[in-house]
Design an enzyme around this catalytic site. Structure first.
Site, PDB file in Angstrom:
ATOM      1  N   GLU A 157       0.832  -1.215   0.000  1.00 24.53           N
ATOM      2  CA  GLU A 157       0.000   0.000   0.000  1.00 24.53           C
ATOM      3  C   GLU A 157       0.860   1.255   0.000  1.00 24.53           C
ATOM      4  O   GLU A 157       0.502   2.265  -0.589  1.00 24.53           O
ATOM      5  CB  GLU A 157      -0.965  -0.014   1.192  1.00 24.53           C
ATOM      6  CG  GLU A 157      -2.147  -0.957   1.013  1.00 24.53           C
ATOM      7  CD  GLU A 157      -1.774  -2.433   1.147  1.00 24.53           C
ATOM      8  OE1 GLU A 157      -0.686  -2.727   1.684  1.00 24.53           O
ATOM      9  OE2 GLU A 157      -2.571  -3.292   0.714  1.00 24.53           O
ATOM     10  N   HIS A 172     -11.603  -6.202   7.689  1.00 25.39           N
ATOM     11  CA  HIS A 172     -12.262  -5.747   6.452  1.00 25.39           C
ATOM     12  C   HIS A 172     -13.408  -4.789   6.698  1.00 25.39           C
ATOM     13  O   HIS A 172     -14.000  -4.289   5.761  1.00 25.39           O
ATOM     14  CB  HIS A 172     -12.788  -6.963   5.665  1.00 25.39           C
ATOM     15  CG  HIS A 172     -11.716  -7.936   5.335  1.00 25.39           C
ATOM     16  ND1 HIS A 172     -11.360  -8.963   6.181  1.00 25.39           N
ATOM     17  CD2 HIS A 172     -10.874  -8.003   4.287  1.00 25.39           C
ATOM     18  CE1 HIS A 172     -10.359  -9.638   5.640  1.00 25.39           C
ATOM     19  NE2 HIS A 172     -10.054  -9.075   4.497  1.00 25.39           N
TER      20      HIS A 172
END
Ligand SMILES: Cc1ncc(C[n+]2csc(CCOP(=O)(O)OP(=O)(O)O)c2C)c(N)n1
Length: 692
Positions: free
Chosen positions: A430, A498
């Protein structure tokens, strides 16, 4: 007869492709500035932080002199001033910034050694960061943009331009370094990694940063990375290796790593007394000082001793003139320090599509709805598709977003349509995704990186934070408008990885706009505004709403745009104001059934529509805030503080918040339902407030 040892730098006559006089001048100038700071400006407390470049200087200058491409860019760190001088940075700006004075590279906002240099007629220095390693991935992004302009858009003038990141031996252990090495080698980016190895990261020896202490040796077998390694104190070797490394990257359009060993002749910073170095080490370091070695190399072959002295004198004079000019600069007006967090109509010097001449097509807040209701996934895809069709600067990338079309299917079919240079999968990093987006935006592209789930933005925290502050900390010289799409929140179930929202974290990072659409129509409008804008945006896609029946709306048309900071009243009434966003809007609407309530969908949290909330509260005299994020320091706390501050006398009941408790999202749907505000609990709280 005694053999006379021949030093390597005496073997050949100086390379006549190098302007050695210029190199000597900049070396003297850099030394003069360092000395002036150490002997005068720091003791006089006019410069608060000083990082000497002595020892690193000659090699940096020789490298800087190779950066002749119109769109070459370099991103360095706090010890990079010599290179910056060789690119043409005004010494008065260098000293004035070190003193925190008005003008310069940050108007007194950033630490003076952290440079930026937008140069429209030659190599630029991308905004540096205080964080070690943060320079690498934006440079990879710049290199990727050069490749994009030349190969995808066929812009020949970018064919030979490159990105160069500078770092110390400590930086090779950073996440950014590895993220960028992976990105550059897997995607063949024209990027040079320049490691100036002085053997120490403050006090920690380089053997702690990479086994054996030599990153070049350790990367020798890394595929598609050309390695150059040598002595940064030997003028001939440093010049030759810099030239070879830069030429390799320019010609081959592939990455290379150049490691030059240099001594750090002073402490890490002025305050550092180097007690961790033995006297022997310090002596050996001074024996390697590149300044006398350059003199020995150039005099008398290239210049006479008198010329050498004259060059030094000229550099000292220039430093003195720069100091006078810098000291003559005032301190910026404190009232201006809130300027340039966001674009205010005043154009940045570099970065972003606006700067590159983009003019956004006229948009309209009035939807031209037609056709069937589409879900949020299709709405977002359609918007990306349209903007990509009309704007070839838009590029989309992230994990699994290519052939798979993203784990939420948002980008399905886009790679097929636009090709793998505009829509591409990245390595699983990321920091690499966001940092590279920053570099691409600095080069004028419109990067739309996807973070697979909100929680996985965390490895990119540093790049996200640094991206948001670019405009402010460079005093509007640079901007890196990127649009980061990230899904989050609960779905059929929860879990700690998540399902978190924590959108407030981005609100707390200066320079970011934050969109939290609840439905397909708003998603189109807010995303289009983001893609046509000039500020970085976090575009939050709620997992539960991506295919929720309630969130499906007819496509509002190709011109539909929504302004940030304008809330929507999804219901109107007179007895209570319910403020919410994202997946909670639908629940609040259901809970308010049969009640006279204003339900306000904020749509964006930065900026947020205070006027809408306050005017509603003044009418209804009651305020309930409902959000999915945790209660403590959630965005609801901000809203209640503002309502308490500005509408206290209008209230007939306490401001109330209904949120998740302060826990990660639980997995089992039963546990999840207990934790996330439900229609029943919202309705109950509404009733309590109405009865208060
Ligand atoms: C991410 C991060 N961690 C820690 C620091 C504090 N710090 C500043 S410089 C430095 C050492 C860096 O050494 P190196 O990369 O070898 O560069 P040099 O100073 O030797 O030129 C450290 C630990 C920082 N600025 N950023």
């Amino acid at each position: 007869m005694d053999q006379v040892a021949v030093k390597s730098h005496e073997r050949n006559s100086p390379d006549d492709r190098i302007d050695w006089r210029k190199a000597a001048y900049f070396l003297h100038l850099s030394r003069a500035l360092d000395e002036m700071e150490e002997k005068r400006l720091v003791p006089e407390k006019k410069v608060l932080y000083q990082f000497s470049a002595r020892g690193h200087d000659m090699a940096q200058i020789l490298l800087g002199m190779q950066l002749t491409g119109l769109h070459d860019a370099t991103c360095g760190y706090y010890r990079s001033r010599p290179l910056l001088l060789s690119l043409g940075v005004d010494p008065a700006d260098a000293l004035g910034s070190a003193m925190g004075r008005a003008g310069g590279y940050s108007d007194g906002r950033d630490i003076g050694v952290v440079f930026n240099y937008p140069n429209l007629s030659g190599a630029s220095a991308l905004p540096m960061c205080g964080g070690v390693g943060a320079q690498y991935t934006p440079t990879a992004g710049w290199a990727q943009a050069m490749k994009y302009y030349s190969t995808t858009l066929g812009r020949k003038e970018y064919d030979r331009d490159i990105g160069v990141a500078l770092g110390g031996d400590g930086s090779v252990a950073s996440n950014g370094f590895w993220a960028a090495i992976t990105a550059a080698t897997t995607q063949f980016l024209p990027m040079l990694f320049y490691v100036e190895d002085n053997g120490f990261g403050i006090s920690v020896p380089s053997t702690m940063q990479t086994p054996g202490g030599n990153i070049a040796a350790n990367l020798a077998s890394w595929k598609d990375l050309k390695i150059f390694d040598g002595d940064g104190c030997d003028p001939a070797e440093a010049a030759r290796l810099s030239q070879e490394a830069v030429t390799y990257v320019r010609d081959k359009r592939k990455p290379a790593l150049l490691r030059l060993t240099v001594p750090r002749l002073q402490g890490h910073s002025f305050q550092d007394t180097q007690t961790y170095k033995s006297e022997d080490i310090v002596r050996q370091e001074w024996e390697r000082d590149p300044l006398p070695r350059l003199k020995e190399y150039l005099v008398p072959t290239v210049m006479t001793a008198d010329e050498w002295e004259a060059t030094q004198g000229k550099a000292r004079e220039a430093a003195e003139t720069a100091r006078e000019a810098a000291e003559g600069r005032p301190v910026a007006d404190p009232a201006t320090v809130t300027n340039h967090v966001f674009f205010n109509g005043e154009m940045q010097v570099m970065g972003g599509q606006y700067r590159a001449g983009y003019v956004p097509p006229a948009g309209s807040e009035i939807p031209e709805t037609s056709g069937p209701r589409i879900n949020m996934v299709t709405a977002i895809r359609k918007t990306l598709d349209l903007e990509m069709s009309i704007n070839d600067r838009v590029v989309i990338f992230g994990e699994d977003i290519g052939p798979k079309g993203g784990v939420h299917a948002v980008t399905l079919g886009l790679q097929e349509k636009f090709g793998s240079e505009r829509v591409f999968d990245t390595s699983l990093s990321e920091e690499g995704i966001i940092g590279r987006a920053v570099g691409m935006a600095l080069a004028g592209l419109v990067p739309v990186p996807e973070i697979q789930f909100r929680k996985y933005a965390e490895p990119a925290t540093e790049q996200i934070n640094d991206c948001g502050t670019i405009r402010w900390r460079t005093n509007n010289r640079f901007a890196a408008p990127i649009v980061v799409r990230m899904p989050g929140g609960f779905f059929k179930c929860g879990d700690p990885w998540h399902s978190q929202t924590n959108e407030v974290a981005f609100v707390h990072q200066p320079g970011w706009k934050v969109a939290v659409p609840s439905n397909a129509e708003d998603a189109v409008g807010l995303l289009r505004t983001s893609l046509r804008g000039n500020d970085p945006v976090i575009f939050f896609e709620h997992r539960a709403m991506l295919d929720h029946a309630w969130a499906r709306r007819p496509y509002p048309g190709d011109n539909f745009t929504l302004p940030f900071g304008k809330a929507k009243f999804t219901r109107t009434g007179s007895d209570i104001t319910i403020v919410t966003w994202g997946a909670m809007v639908q629940r609040c609407e259901d809970a308010a059934e049969g009640i006279s309530a204003d339900v306000i969908d904020l749509r964006t949290l930065m900026p947020w529509d205070q006027d809408a909330v306050l005017s509603s509260v003044r009418k209804t005299r009651r305020c309930l805030i409902v959000h999915e994020d945790l209660g403590s320091a959630g965005f609801g706390a901000e809203i209640s503080a503002v309502v308490a501050d500005k509408a206290f006398m209008d209230l007939d009941a306490p401001i109330s918040r209904l949120t998740m408790p302060d826990i990660p999202s639980p997995h089992n749907p039963v546990l999840l339902d207990w934790a996330v505000p439900s229609v029943e609990r919202i309705a109950k709280r509404i009733a309590e407030l109405l009865e208060f």
